[in-house]
Design a protein around this motif. Structure first.
Motif, PDB file in Angstrom:
ATOM      1  N   LEU A  31       0.879  -1.113  -0.101  1.00 25.26           N
ATOM      2  CA  LEU A  31       0.013   0.128  -0.102  1.00 25.26           C
ATOM      3  C   LEU A  31       0.857   1.210  -0.048  1.00 25.26           C
ATOM      4  N   THR A  32       0.486   2.404  -0.488  1.00 23.80           N
ATOM      5  CA  THR A  32       1.148   3.500  -0.466  1.00 23.80           C
ATOM      6  C   THR A  32       0.498   4.315   0.617  1.00 23.80           C
ATOM      7  N   GLN A  33       1.457   5.527   0.949  1.00 29.76           N
ATOM      8  CA  GLN A  33       0.961   6.218   2.025  1.00 29.76           C
ATOM      9  C   GLN A  33      -0.324   6.978   1.729  1.00 29.76           C
ATOM     10  N   GLN A  34      -0.465   7.431   0.484  1.00 30.06           N
ATOM     11  CA  GLN A  34      -1.499   7.860  -0.077  1.00 30.06           C
ATOM     12  C   GLN A  34      -2.796   7.148   0.146  1.00 30.06           C
ATOM     13  N   SER A  35      -2.962   5.835  -0.134  1.00 28.68           N
ATOM     14  CA  SER A  35      -4.157   4.938  -0.100  1.00 28.68           C
ATOM     15  C   SER A  35      -4.374   4.719   1.343  1.00 28.68           C
ATOM     16  N   GLY A  41      -9.404   8.778   6.032  1.00 30.33           N
ATOM     17  CA  GLY A  41      -9.919   9.839   6.073  1.00 30.33           C
ATOM     18  C   GLY A  41      -8.683  10.891   6.662  1.00 30.33           C
ATOM     19  N   MET A  42      -7.247  10.837   6.265  1.00 29.76           N
ATOM     20  CA  MET A  42      -6.552  11.699   6.812  1.00 29.76           C
ATOM     21  C   MET A  42      -5.625  12.255   5.601  1.00 29.76           C
ATOM     22  N   ASP A  43      -5.043  13.328   5.532  1.00 29.33           N
ATOM     23  CA  ASP A  43      -4.340  13.921   4.560  1.00 29.33           C
ATOM     24  C   ASP A  43      -2.989  13.052   4.808  1.00 29.33           C
ATOM     25  N   ARG A  44      -2.414  12.820   3.553  1.00 32.57           N
ATOM     26  CA  ARG A  44      -1.167  12.133   3.321  1.00 32.57           C
ATOM     27  C   ARG A  44      -0.099  12.728   4.198  1.00 32.57           C
ATOM     28  N   ALA A  45       0.033  14.040   4.327  1.00 30.22           N
ATOM     29  CA  ALA A  45       1.239  14.629   5.025  1.00 30.22           C
ATOM     30  C   ALA A  45       1.079  14.381   6.425  1.00 30.22           C
ATOM     31  N   ALA A  46      -0.094  14.364   7.049  1.00 32.28           N
ATOM     32  CA  ALA A  46      -0.499  14.213   8.387  1.00 32.28           C
ATOM     33  C   ALA A  46       0.071  12.588   8.561  1.00 32.28           C
ATOM     34  N   TYR A  47      -0.602  11.754   7.684  1.00 33.85           N
ATOM     35  CA  TYR A  47      -0.116  10.367   7.911  1.00 33.85           C
ATOM     36  C   TYR A  47       1.010  10.245   7.854  1.00 33.85           C
ATOM     37  N   ASN A  48       2.129  10.865   7.204  1.00 30.78           N
ATOM     38  CA  ASN A  48       3.455  10.646   6.919  1.00 30.78           C
ATOM     39  C   ASN A  48       4.220  10.965   8.175  1.00 30.78           C
TER      40      ASN A  48
END
Length: 79
Positions: A31-35, A41-48
């Protein structure tokens, strides 16, 4: 307003270890960070920031991440 006290080094180290386990589980699931971010329901930068250990995730967020990746929560937070 008083400034918040930064967490001790050992807390930051454990937060980074959790982030490393999240990343490993995500990559194992192909899986990608984006997926994952979209699934929870989180923005990718916050997930990162969670995955890098720069941000302290709420338990609810960790539960959603584990579910999105398809691993038990315990696998992500074990010592």
């Amino acid at each position: 307003m008083p400034r918040s006290v930064p967490p001790p080094d050992w807390v930051i180290a454990r937060r980074r270890a959790i982030g490393d386990r999240i990343r490993a589980a995500r990559l194992h699931a192909n899986l990608t960070q984006q997926s994952v971010a979209e699934r929870i329901g989180m923005d990718r930068a916050a997930y990162n920031r969670v995955e890098q250990g720069h941000s302290a995730a709420l338990i609810d967020t960790l539960i959603r991440i584990a579910d999105a990746i398809g691993v038990p929560l315990a696998d992500l937070v074990r010592q």
